[in-house]
Motif scaffolding. Structure first.
Motif, PDB file in Angstrom:
ATOM      1  N   ASP A 151      -6.381 -12.389 -19.246  1.00  0.00           N
ATOM      2  CA  ASP A 151      -6.835 -11.137 -19.095  1.00  0.00           C
ATOM      3  C   ASP A 151      -7.588 -10.863 -17.842  1.00  0.00           C
TER       4      ASP A 151
ATOM      5  N   GLU B  62      -8.088 -14.125 -23.693  1.00  0.00           N
ATOM      6  CA  GLU B  62      -8.628 -12.517 -23.785  1.00  0.00           C
ATOM      7  C   GLU B  62      -9.867 -12.656 -24.672  1.00  0.00           C
ATOM      8  N   ASP B  63     -11.134 -12.230 -24.207  1.00  0.00           N
ATOM      9  CA  ASP B  63     -12.461 -12.390 -24.564  1.00  0.00           C
ATOM     10  C   ASP B  63     -12.549 -10.937 -25.698  1.00  0.00           C
ATOM     11  N   GLU B  64     -11.714  -9.892 -25.611  1.00  0.00           N
ATOM     12  CA  GLU B  64     -11.993  -8.832 -26.652  1.00  0.00           C
ATOM     13  C   GLU B  64     -11.124  -9.139 -27.791  1.00  0.00           C
TER      14      GLU B  64
ATOM     15  N   MET C 174     -10.573  -9.347 -16.900  1.00  0.00           N
ATOM     16  CA  MET C 174     -11.892  -9.574 -16.949  1.00  0.00           C
ATOM     17  C   MET C 174     -12.383 -10.605 -18.089  1.00  0.00           C
TER      18      MET C 174
HETATM   19 CA    CA Z   1     -11.814  -8.726 -21.081  1.00  0.00          CA
END
Ligand code: CA
Length: 229
Positions: free
Chosen positions: A54, A10-12, A56
């Motif tokens: 995730d 997950e990038d966030e 995105m």
């Molecule tokens: Ca994301």
């Protein structure tokens, strides 16, 4: 389900933090990655039992990454849950077609997330379950950490116990040393393949007094198999 390793991709940062918190709170081990490269880096050193992915991600999408996991020999059987902010039916179908096992829409409740993680692990990783398994006259209880052979106790070290648990939940199938390292040790990087042979020998020695060492079979050129026949 204890000690199952969950890779969170997950990038966030805030959501990664929230997921990590919930996963650890539930007693799982959390591995973290913020993009495809760091996910593969994690996988190289610790093979996870489940991947939370995730939809995105920077430079790629969860769907593409899920397809890559399915195409790779080491990761093809690891269950995947896709996280998405989208709720529409078309995206759900795309996600499942990419090879994901389940999917959850953000924002999600921690309870729903954990229920889905547990359900997917129960289906895919039987050796993580706490249910007693019985095969070939042996009975193994993950909760009491006891093994009995036709009622008599069998003394096993922790690695032999995990090895036997894996074998009993995957009977009649052949596993290579590399696969056993992945499945029982959770890594193939820092442990030599010979280590597997050492623990197989110890496991057989522990089963010998009850005449059950022949349950652990060597398959020449391939590896080992637990078989009752
Ligand atoms: Ca994301």
């Amino acid at each position: 389900m204890m000690n199952a390793k969950i890779l969170i991709v997950e990038d966030e940062p805030a959501i990664q933090e929230l997921l990590t918190f919930n996963v650890m709170q539930a007693g799982f081990l959390a591995l973290r990655a913020e993009d495809a490269d760091s996910a593969w880096l994690q996988i190289r050193s610790h093979l996870p039992d489940l991947i939370l992915l995730d939809w995105m991600l920077p430079n790629t999408s969860g769907v593409i990454l899920a397809k890559q996991f399915r195409a790779d020999a080491r990761t093809k059987d690891i269950p995947i849950i896709i996280l998405t902010a989208r709720g529409d039916e078309r995206d759900k179908i795309l996600g499942l077609e990419s090879g994901a096992d389940d999917y959850i829409t953000k924002p999600f409740s921690p309870r729903e997330l954990m229920a889905r993680i547990r359900a997917v692990l129960r289906r895919h990783v039987p050796q993580m379950s706490e249910e007693t398994v019985a095969a070939g006259g042996l009975e193994l209880s993950p909760t009491s950490h006891r093994v009995t052979a036709k009622g008599a106790g069998v003394e096993l070290g922790p690695t032999e116990f995990r090895l036997l648990h894996f074998f009993m939940t995957h009977a009649e199938r052949v596993y290579s040393r590399t696969q056993l390292l992945d499945q029982v040790w959770g890594t193939q990087v820092f442990v030599e393949e010979r280590t597997v042979d050492v623990h197989i020998r110890r496991l057989r020695a522990a089963l010998e007094p009850v005449k059950m060492d022949n349950l652990i079979q060597t398959v020449r050129g391939s590896g080992y198999r637990f078989s009752t026949s």
